[in-house]
Write an enzyme that holds these catalytic residues in place. Sequence first.
Site, PDB file in Angstrom:
ATOM      1  CD  GLU A 190      32.755  38.613  37.868  1.00 49.35           C
ATOM      2  OE1 GLU A 190      33.518  37.920  37.152  1.00 49.35           O
ATOM      3  OE2 GLU A 190      32.667  38.477  39.096  1.00 49.35           O
ATOM      4  CG  HIS A 242      39.460  29.439  34.364  1.00 51.95           C
ATOM      5  ND1 HIS A 242      40.443  29.749  35.275  1.00 51.95           N
ATOM      6  CD2 HIS A 242      39.026  30.624  33.867  1.00 51.95           C
ATOM      7  CE1 HIS A 242      40.607  31.063  35.311  1.00 51.95           C
ATOM      8  NE2 HIS A 242      39.753  31.614  34.466  1.00 51.95           N
ATOM      9  CD  GLU A 253      33.181  36.038  41.304  1.00 50.35           C
ATOM     10  OE1 GLU A 253      33.623  36.044  40.145  1.00 50.35           O
ATOM     11  OE2 GLU A 253      33.778  36.562  42.264  1.00 50.35           O
ATOM     12  CD  GLN A 313      34.340  36.288  33.557  1.00 47.20           C
ATOM     13  OE1 GLN A 313      35.475  36.198  34.021  1.00 47.20           O
ATOM     14  NE2 GLN A 313      33.850  37.431  33.106  1.00 47.20           N
ATOM     15  CG  PHE A 314      35.380  30.296  34.144  1.00 44.72           C
ATOM     16  CD1 PHE A 314      35.539  29.318  33.172  1.00 44.72           C
ATOM     17  CD2 PHE A 314      35.734  31.602  33.829  1.00 44.72           C
ATOM     18  CE1 PHE A 314      36.034  29.622  31.920  1.00 44.72           C
ATOM     19  CE2 PHE A 314      36.239  31.923  32.584  1.00 44.72           C
ATOM     20  CZ  PHE A 314      36.388  30.925  31.623  1.00 44.72           C
ATOM     21  CB  ILE A 347      30.409  29.210  42.065  1.00 47.02           C
ATOM     22  CG1 ILE A 347      28.932  29.587  42.234  1.00 47.02           C
ATOM     23  CG2 ILE A 347      30.719  27.885  42.766  1.00 47.02           C
ATOM     24  CD1 ILE A 347      27.973  28.663  41.508  1.00 47.02           C
ATOM     25  CG  PHE A 348      33.962  27.612  45.766  1.00 45.07           C
ATOM     26  CD1 PHE A 348      33.135  26.589  46.202  1.00 45.07           C
ATOM     27  CD2 PHE A 348      34.769  27.379  44.664  1.00 45.07           C
ATOM     28  CE1 PHE A 348      33.126  25.359  45.577  1.00 45.07           C
ATOM     29  CE2 PHE A 348      34.772  26.156  44.030  1.00 45.07           C
ATOM     30  CZ  PHE A 348      33.949  25.145  44.488  1.00 45.07           C
TER      31      PHE A 348
END
Length: 334
Positions: free
Chosen positions: A37, A137, A68, A90-91, A95-96
Amino acid sequence: MGKDNNSNTHEVTLVEAVNLALRRALSDDPDVVLLGEDIGTNGGVFRATEGLKQDFGYKRVIDTPLAESMIAGLSVGMATQGMKPVAEIQFMGFIFAAFEQIVCHAARMRNRTRGRLHCPLVIRAPFGGGIQAPEHHSESTEALFAHIPGLRVVIPSSPTRAYGLLLSAIQCPDPVLFLEPKRIYRMVRQRLVDSGKGLPLDTCFTLRQGKDVTLVSWGAAMHETLQAAERLARDGIECEVIDVATISPLDFDTIKRSVQHTGRCVIVQEAPRNGGVASEISARLAETCLMHLRAPVQRVTGYDATMPYPRQEHLYMPATDDIIAAARTTLEGL
């Protein structure tokens, strides 16, 4: 990014080292592609990919939707078909949504196909606190992924290691989660030669020799760990400092040899205490080094609570004074 005009040597921060490694990988290997992204036109939220789309084109540096799961799934498919995708989340707190693709597919691909397919995929993600970011974040959830067979988890702690480890991760035939400690993205500069040479994965780096106590850490916490070693040295306490770098698979032999030499160990992690990588290292030391330990292993960690909002972050994260106190506690042993 500073550069010596007479050589290929650069004075870089950690995030600039990441950019340099990505540029080198794109130049040297046409199968490498980047996706994520805002990584193309905007150069990423931390500017880790700045300038790469302009130099390598939109087919090599791909801006994706905010999805994601799609980023990870697309990367798995590309990797199994001969490409080397480097995907950015991105952070780490985001990620989940990609967890199923990473855990159920990328990490299992070689085993599932009995070696017929492999998955040379790198997923980059900034992680950790310390930049006064909002919720989701500032997570440090590396232990969740270290628990997954078939997945490497690599965490650089300096510009030179970021450059070398990322190049090796991109050439690895199996998936690598490459976690970048954003608190130290621009903290220090180091001279590095853009040689294209990687550093070994699955290896701890001994940053300082000592005989009194072993300090073990990784990522951003290495900064405070080295500070603690320097301050303890003023009082005649010699610390051996180990940067784990690859938390899975863990190079335990290096840690074990050091603790057998010093007889004491302090493990530092920013992540919550319960079920963390520090707990795994401590358990292995208890199993294999009990007769060498002169004092119980100490853990300096975050709390078993959600990372607080910005004004209280400093109360959560391990500080240099906390590491020094833990080291002195071990020295009170016999």
